[in-house]
Design an enzyme around this catalytic site. Structure first.
Site, PDB file in Angstrom:
ATOM      1  N   GLU A  19      -6.942   1.693  19.119  1.00 25.99           N
ATOM      2  CA  GLU A  19      -6.128   0.777  18.314  1.00 25.99           C
ATOM      3  C   GLU A  19      -4.835   0.450  19.051  1.00 25.99           C
ATOM      4  O   GLU A  19      -4.254   1.316  19.699  1.00 25.99           O
ATOM      5  CB  GLU A  19      -5.816   1.476  16.983  1.00 25.99           C
ATOM      6  CG  GLU A  19      -4.887   0.701  16.074  1.00 25.99           C
ATOM      7  CD  GLU A  19      -4.378   1.548  14.905  1.00 25.99           C
ATOM      8  OE1 GLU A  19      -5.159   1.830  13.987  1.00 25.99           O
ATOM      9  OE2 GLU A  19      -3.187   1.921  14.919  1.00 25.99           O
ATOM     10  N   TYR A  51      -1.876  -4.742  11.796  1.00 24.14           N
ATOM     11  CA  TYR A  51      -1.101  -5.842  11.207  1.00 24.14           C
ATOM     12  C   TYR A  51       0.138  -5.240  10.562  1.00 24.14           C
ATOM     13  O   TYR A  51       0.059  -4.141   9.989  1.00 24.14           O
ATOM     14  CB  TYR A  51      -1.923  -6.566  10.132  1.00 24.14           C
ATOM     15  CG  TYR A  51      -1.763  -8.072  10.212  1.00 24.14           C
ATOM     16  CD1 TYR A  51      -2.851  -8.895  10.424  1.00 24.14           C
ATOM     17  CD2 TYR A  51      -0.509  -8.666  10.099  1.00 24.14           C
ATOM     18  CE1 TYR A  51      -2.707 -10.269  10.511  1.00 24.14           C
ATOM     19  CE2 TYR A  51      -0.355 -10.034  10.191  1.00 24.14           C
ATOM     20  CZ  TYR A  51      -1.453 -10.834  10.391  1.00 24.14           C
ATOM     21  OH  TYR A  51      -1.297 -12.190  10.490  1.00 24.14           O
ATOM     22  N   ARG A 125      -4.674  -1.901   2.314  1.00 25.99           N
ATOM     23  CA  ARG A 125      -3.559  -2.347   1.474  1.00 25.99           C
ATOM     24  C   ARG A 125      -2.342  -2.640   2.336  1.00 25.99           C
ATOM     25  O   ARG A 125      -1.627  -3.605   2.125  1.00 25.99           O
ATOM     26  CB  ARG A 125      -3.197  -1.265   0.455  1.00 25.99           C
ATOM     27  CG  ARG A 125      -2.136  -1.735  -0.509  1.00 25.99           C
ATOM     28  CD  ARG A 125      -1.637  -0.610  -1.366  1.00 25.99           C
ATOM     29  NE  ARG A 125      -0.865   0.347  -0.585  1.00 25.99           N
ATOM     30  CZ  ARG A 125      -0.314   1.434  -1.088  1.00 25.99           C
ATOM     31  NH1 ARG A 125      -0.491   1.724  -2.360  1.00 25.99           N
ATOM     32  NH2 ARG A 125       0.390   2.247  -0.329  1.00 25.99           N
ATOM     33  N   HIS A 184      -5.232  10.320   0.353  1.00 25.24           N
ATOM     34  CA  HIS A 184      -4.119   9.365   0.432  1.00 25.24           C
ATOM     35  C   HIS A 184      -2.960   9.928  -0.379  1.00 25.24           C
ATOM     36  O   HIS A 184      -3.161  10.434  -1.493  1.00 25.24           O
ATOM     37  CB  HIS A 184      -4.541   7.990  -0.114  1.00 25.24           C
ATOM     38  CG  HIS A 184      -3.460   6.969   0.057  1.00 25.24           C
ATOM     39  ND1 HIS A 184      -2.585   6.634  -0.955  1.00 25.24           N
ATOM     40  CD2 HIS A 184      -3.082   6.246   1.142  1.00 25.24           C
ATOM     41  CE1 HIS A 184      -1.716   5.734  -0.503  1.00 25.24           C
ATOM     42  NE2 HIS A 184      -2.006   5.477   0.761  1.00 25.24           N
ATOM     43  N   GLN A 211      -7.886   8.199   8.586  1.00 26.91           N
ATOM     44  CA  GLN A 211      -6.510   8.535   8.962  1.00 26.91           C
ATOM     45  C   GLN A 211      -6.596   9.614  10.050  1.00 26.91           C
ATOM     46  O   GLN A 211      -7.579  10.366  10.112  1.00 26.91           O
ATOM     47  CB  GLN A 211      -5.773   9.071   7.733  1.00 26.91           C
ATOM     48  CG  GLN A 211      -4.332   9.433   7.950  1.00 26.91           C
ATOM     49  CD  GLN A 211      -3.525   8.265   8.472  1.00 26.91           C
ATOM     50  OE1 GLN A 211      -3.561   7.991   9.671  1.00 26.91           O
ATOM     51  NE2 GLN A 211      -2.815   7.583   7.604  1.00 26.91           N
TER      52      GLN A 211
HETATM   53  C1  LIG Z   1      -7.522   3.497   9.936  1.00 25.07           C
HETATM   54  C2  LIG Z   1      -6.220   3.025   9.333  1.00 25.07           C
HETATM   55  C3  LIG Z   1      -5.622   1.854   9.804  1.00 25.07           C
HETATM   56  C4  LIG Z   1      -4.424   1.390   9.250  1.00 25.07           C
HETATM   57  N1  LIG Z   1      -3.860   0.229   9.733  1.00 25.07           N
HETATM   58  C5  LIG Z   1      -2.754  -0.274   9.139  1.00 25.07           C
HETATM   59  C6  LIG Z   1      -2.184  -1.529   9.555  1.00 25.07           C
HETATM   60  O1  LIG Z   1      -2.676  -2.177  10.479  1.00 25.07           O
HETATM   61  N2  LIG Z   1      -1.089  -1.975   8.898  1.00 25.07           N
HETATM   62  C7  LIG Z   1      -0.503  -1.283   7.861  1.00 25.07           C
HETATM   63  O2  LIG Z   1       0.488  -1.751   7.284  1.00 25.07           O
HETATM   64  N3  LIG Z   1      -1.012  -0.095   7.448  1.00 25.07           N
HETATM   65  C8  LIG Z   1      -2.120   0.419   8.057  1.00 25.07           C
HETATM   66  N4  LIG Z   1      -2.654   1.611   7.625  1.00 25.07           N
HETATM   67  C9  LIG Z   1      -1.967   2.362   6.553  1.00 25.07           C
HETATM   68  C10 LIG Z   1      -2.502   2.009   5.167  1.00 25.07           C
HETATM   69  O3  LIG Z   1      -2.297   0.644   4.888  1.00 25.07           O
HETATM   70  C11 LIG Z   1      -1.793   2.910   4.163  1.00 25.07           C
HETATM   71  O4  LIG Z   1      -2.303   4.220   4.283  1.00 25.07           O
HETATM   72  C12 LIG Z   1      -1.764   2.444   2.733  1.00 25.07           C
HETATM   73  O5  LIG Z   1      -0.823   3.260   2.032  1.00 25.07           O
HETATM   74  C13 LIG Z   1      -3.100   2.565   2.000  1.00 25.07           C
HETATM   75  O6  LIG Z   1      -4.036   1.689   2.477  1.00 25.07           O
HETATM   76  P1  LIG Z   1      -5.513   1.681   1.873  1.00 25.07           P
HETATM   77  O7  LIG Z   1      -6.220   0.534   2.446  1.00 25.07           O
HETATM   78  O8  LIG Z   1      -6.138   3.015   1.979  1.00 25.07           O
HETATM   79  O9  LIG Z   1      -5.147   1.368   0.320  1.00 25.07           O
HETATM   80  P2  LIG Z   1      -5.931   1.425  -1.029  1.00 25.07           P
HETATM   81  O10 LIG Z   1      -7.382   1.633  -0.851  1.00 25.07           O
HETATM   82  O11 LIG Z   1      -5.495   0.236  -1.817  1.00 25.07           O
HETATM   83  O12 LIG Z   1      -5.370   2.765  -1.691  1.00 25.07           O
HETATM   84  C14 LIG Z   1      -3.979   2.947  -1.962  1.00 25.07           C
HETATM   85  C15 LIG Z   1      -3.831   3.990  -3.061  1.00 25.07           C
HETATM   86  O13 LIG Z   1      -4.260   3.444  -4.315  1.00 25.07           O
HETATM   87  C16 LIG Z   1      -5.424   4.121  -4.801  1.00 25.07           C
HETATM   88  N5  LIG Z   1      -6.345   3.033  -5.160  1.00 25.07           N
HETATM   89  C17 LIG Z   1      -7.209   2.383  -4.346  1.00 25.07           C
HETATM   90  N6  LIG Z   1      -7.826   1.383  -5.025  1.00 25.07           N
HETATM   91  C18 LIG Z   1      -7.331   1.415  -6.267  1.00 25.07           C
HETATM   92  C19 LIG Z   1      -7.561   0.613  -7.421  1.00 25.07           C
HETATM   93  N7  LIG Z   1      -8.444  -0.377  -7.404  1.00 25.07           N
HETATM   94  N8  LIG Z   1      -6.866   0.919  -8.563  1.00 25.07           N
HETATM   95  C20 LIG Z   1      -5.977   1.943  -8.585  1.00 25.07           C
HETATM   96  N9  LIG Z   1      -5.717   2.743  -7.501  1.00 25.07           N
HETATM   97  C21 LIG Z   1      -6.379   2.459  -6.369  1.00 25.07           C
HETATM   98  C22 LIG Z   1      -5.941   4.981  -3.660  1.00 25.07           C
HETATM   99  O14 LIG Z   1      -6.542   6.164  -4.110  1.00 25.07           O
HETATM  100  C23 LIG Z   1      -4.666   5.240  -2.878  1.00 25.07           C
HETATM  101  O15 LIG Z   1      -3.938   6.309  -3.406  1.00 25.07           O
HETATM  102  C24 LIG Z   1      -3.825   2.114   8.182  1.00 25.07           C
HETATM  103  C25 LIG Z   1      -4.422   3.287   7.715  1.00 25.07           C
HETATM  104  C26 LIG Z   1      -5.600   3.754   8.279  1.00 25.07           C
HETATM  105  C27 LIG Z   1      -6.231   5.023   7.774  1.00 25.07           C
END
Ligand SMILES: Cc1cc2nc3c(=O)[nH]c(=O)nc-3n(C[C@H](O)[C@H](O)[C@H](O)COP(=O)(O)OP(=O)(O)OC[C@H]3O[C@@H](n4cnc5c(N)ncnc54)[C@H](O)[C@@H]3O)c2cc1C
Length: 318
Positions: A19, A51, A125, A184, A211
């Site tokens: 990455e 991003y 997210r 998370h 992660q």
């Molecule tokens: C491989 C990887 C790459 C990453 N790359 C980036 C990047 O490029 N840019 C950046 O800004 N960040 C990045 N991150 C960080 C990531 O965006 C954060 O960890 C963020 O806080 C959560 O993202 P997520 O997609 O897991 O969120 P989500 O899946 O939306 O989860 C966020 C939280 O809400 C809960 N949740 C999920 N869906 C729902 C729902 N429908 N209703 C209620 N609660 C819910 C989950 O349990 C979790 O606690 C990356 C993380 C990883 C692991």
């Protein structure tokens, strides 16, 4: 090519990928090439590009008044993906985030990506802005990765925001999502976190990238739990070699992960930062060997655009 196809084409081999972060505004694309070139001999089938949401900065005017200004420090993800595909002929995987984008902007970005021939997206997210205490969704945008994922799934079914889907082009994005072997940080417990991951896979996510973690048993337990719960997509371990003693504090703080005692003790004993880097690299080489034995489909490195330590590890492993 889809990431799942790359993995299926190499059933008995663990692949190498990494990455990159877009450079800070004002720097040239050469920094990206310099971060990729030393790693190309290990034949990555894909390269991820993160991003970054805009942040706020404060500008002081002559009057002394402070103006709050929105500022994106690392723009350029889509263009970097295009440059990677063009120059290296490997698949670029842009990260798509909810924060900072309206649904219309996301739709337009996905159209750009499709026109560029990009087949995979990692749907997230996104992090909170530094100035905010938690994630604040953009007005007219998405609150959770699943909401953003639904928009990508819709476009894969020819459903655009305002178009008649009978005539609309169906995109074919292979969707990846994030997984957290150590939970998370906002999730009340592992079970709840897991239920959202399962939802993502049921909605059509085809691969998971984890992660970073330093204790392989956490990844192995996570994969095991996924399999027992019917999540059968590839789970790609995300790996970050420790490169400085400061990371003993910063990595747990930023990424909400634990460092194993043997690793932290070895770092504390180091006499110089050079020694710390060596400890980090050696630890990661052992971690990678175990992960290959455990059947990890890909070893995916968070290089932070610094290829040196990852190169040392790849030399020992691939
Ligand atoms: C491989 C990887 C790459 C990453 N790359 C980036 C990047 O490029 N840019 C950046 O800004 N960040 C990045 N991150 C960080 C990531 O965006 C954060 O960890 C963020 O806080 C959560 O993202 P997520 O997609 O897991 O969120 P989500 O899946 O939306 O989860 C966020 C939280 O809400 C809960 N949740 C999920 N869906 C729902 C729902 N429908 N209703 C209620 N609660 C819910 C989950 O349990 C979790 O606690 C990356 C993380 C990883 C692991």
């Amino acid at each position: 090519m889809k990431i799942t196809t790359h993995i299926n084409n190499s059933p008995n081999k663990t692949l190498f990928s990494f990455e990159l972060l877009p450079p800070v505004k004002g720097q040239s694309i050469q920094g990206i090439y310099d971060a990729i070139d030393p790693l190309m001999e290990f034949k990555p089938p894909f390269i991820d590009v993160t991003y970054h949401r805009e942040d706020y900065i404060y500008k002081q005017h002559d009057s002394g008044l402070l103006e709050k200004v929105s500022y994106r420090k690392r723009p350029g993800t889509v263009a970097i993906c295009a440059a990677i595909m063009n120059r290296y002929k490997v698949d670029a995987v842009p990260h798509l985030i909810c924060g900072g984008f309206t649904k219309e902007e996301t739709e337009n970005a996905l159209i750009d990506l499709q026109f560029l021939g990009i087949d995979n997206v990692l749907v997230l997210r996104g992090d909170a802005r530094h100035a905010d205490s938690g994630f604040i969704p953009t007005s007219g945008g998405h609150a959770y990765a699943t909401d953003l994922q639904q928009q990508v799934v819709n476009m894969n079914n020819g459903i655009y925001l305002h178009e008649d889907h009978d005539t609309a082009f169906k995109t074919q994005f292979c969707i990846g999502v994030a997984g957290y072997p150590e939970k998370h940080f906002e999730s009340p417990n592992m079970k709840t976190d897991f239920s959202f991951l399962k939802k993502k896979v049921e909605m059509g996510a085809e691969f998971i990238v984890t992660q970073m973690f330093f204790d392989n048993s956490k990844y192995i337990d996570f994969v095991d739990k996924c399999r027992k719960n019917g999540i059968n997509v590839p789970i790609i371990p995300g790996l970050k070699p420790i490169t400085s003693s400061k990371q003993l504090i910063s990595l747990p703080k930023i990424f909400h992960i634990d460092l194993p005692e043997d690793l932290s003790e070895a770092i504390v004993k180091c006499k110089s930062e050079k020694d710390v880097k060596e400890v980090g690299i050696e630890f990661m080489i052992q971690q990678c060997k175990e992960l290959i034995k455990a059947g990890a489909p890909v070893l995916h490195f968070y290089t932070m655009s610094n290829p040196g330590p990852t190169r040392r590890i790849a030399e020992a492993i691939f």
